[in-house]
Design a protein around this motif. Structure first.
Motif, PDB file in Angstrom:
ATOM      1  N   SER A   1       0.831  -1.210   0.000  1.00 39.76           N
ATOM      2  CA  SER A   1       0.000   0.000   0.000  1.00 39.76           C
ATOM      3  C   SER A   1       0.867   1.262   0.000  1.00 39.76           C
ATOM      4  O   SER A   1       0.516   2.250  -0.649  1.00 39.76           O
ATOM      5  CB  SER A   1      -0.952   0.000   1.186  1.00 39.76           C
TER       6      SER A   1
ATOM      7  N   VAL B   1       2.103   1.682  -3.615  1.00 38.97           N
ATOM      8  CA  VAL B   1       1.039   2.212  -4.482  1.00 38.97           C
ATOM      9  C   VAL B   1       0.807   3.696  -4.190  1.00 38.97           C
ATOM     10  O   VAL B   1       0.633   4.499  -5.112  1.00 38.97           O
ATOM     11  CB  VAL B   1      -0.256   1.391  -4.315  1.00 38.97           C
ATOM     12  N   ALA B   2       0.829   4.080  -2.919  1.00 42.06           N
ATOM     13  CA  ALA B   2       0.643   5.485  -2.556  1.00 42.06           C
ATOM     14  C   ALA B   2       1.772   6.340  -3.112  1.00 42.06           C
ATOM     15  O   ALA B   2       1.540   7.444  -3.618  1.00 42.06           O
ATOM     16  CB  ALA B   2       0.549   5.631  -1.043  1.00 42.06           C
TER      17      ALA B   2
ATOM     18  N   LEU C   1       3.534   5.657  -5.776  1.00 40.79           N
ATOM     19  CA  LEU C   1       3.348   5.715  -7.224  1.00 40.79           C
ATOM     20  C   LEU C   1       2.315   6.779  -7.601  1.00 40.79           C
ATOM     21  O   LEU C   1       2.515   7.545  -8.551  1.00 40.79           O
ATOM     22  CB  LEU C   1       2.923   4.358  -7.768  1.00 40.79           C
ATOM     23  N   PHE C   2       1.205   6.841  -6.867  1.00 39.45           N
ATOM     24  CA  PHE C   2       0.195   7.859  -7.136  1.00 39.45           C
ATOM     25  C   PHE C   2       0.728   9.261  -6.842  1.00 39.45           C
ATOM     26  O   PHE C   2       0.432  10.208  -7.576  1.00 39.45           O
ATOM     27  CB  PHE C   2      -1.077   7.602  -6.337  1.00 39.45           C
ATOM     28  N   LEU C   3       1.505   9.403  -5.784  1.00 40.20           N
ATOM     29  CA  LEU C   3       2.104  10.698  -5.478  1.00 40.20           C
ATOM     30  C   LEU C   3       3.074  11.118  -6.577  1.00 40.20           C
ATOM     31  O   LEU C   3       3.087  12.280  -6.994  1.00 40.20           O
ATOM     32  CB  LEU C   3       2.818  10.652  -4.128  1.00 40.20           C
TER      33      LEU C   3
ATOM     34  N   ALA D   1       2.963  10.183  -9.739  1.00 44.43           N
ATOM     35  CA  ALA D   1       2.180  10.524 -10.922  1.00 44.43           C
ATOM     36  C   ALA D   1       1.546  11.908 -10.783  1.00 44.43           C
ATOM     37  O   ALA D   1       1.498  12.677 -11.753  1.00 44.43           O
ATOM     38  CB  ALA D   1       1.102   9.472 -11.159  1.00 44.43           C
ATOM     39  N   PHE D   2       1.083  12.237  -9.594  1.00 43.85           N
ATOM     40  CA  PHE D   2       0.495  13.559  -9.364  1.00 43.85           C
ATOM     41  C   PHE D   2       1.546  14.652  -9.501  1.00 43.85           C
ATOM     42  O   PHE D   2       1.303  15.682 -10.146  1.00 43.85           O
ATOM     43  CB  PHE D   2      -0.160  13.614  -7.982  1.00 43.85           C
TER      44      PHE D   2
END
Length: 49
Positions: free
Chosen positions: A11, A14-15, A17-19, A21-22
């Motif tokens: 988790s 994944v967090a 990775l999203f950060l 990408a943002f």
């Protein structure tokens, strides 16, 4: 107990990775134009048939 540590690690990955990408989207200018989307619907041309 081992599965909890595995799920926490996944988790966090994944967090991150999203950060990432943002932050990439912000730095590449994805959020620069905040005026056009609000007025685009006002100038939408209808196709007369």
């Amino acid at each position: 107990m081992t599965i909890i540590f595995l799920l926490i690690g996944i988790s966090l990955l994944v967090a991150l990775l999203f950060l990432g990408a943002f932050l990439w989207a912000v730095r590449s200018g994805q959020y620069e134009d905040d005026y056009t989307p609000s007025v685009r619907m006002l100038f939408d041309d209808e196709n007369p048939e």
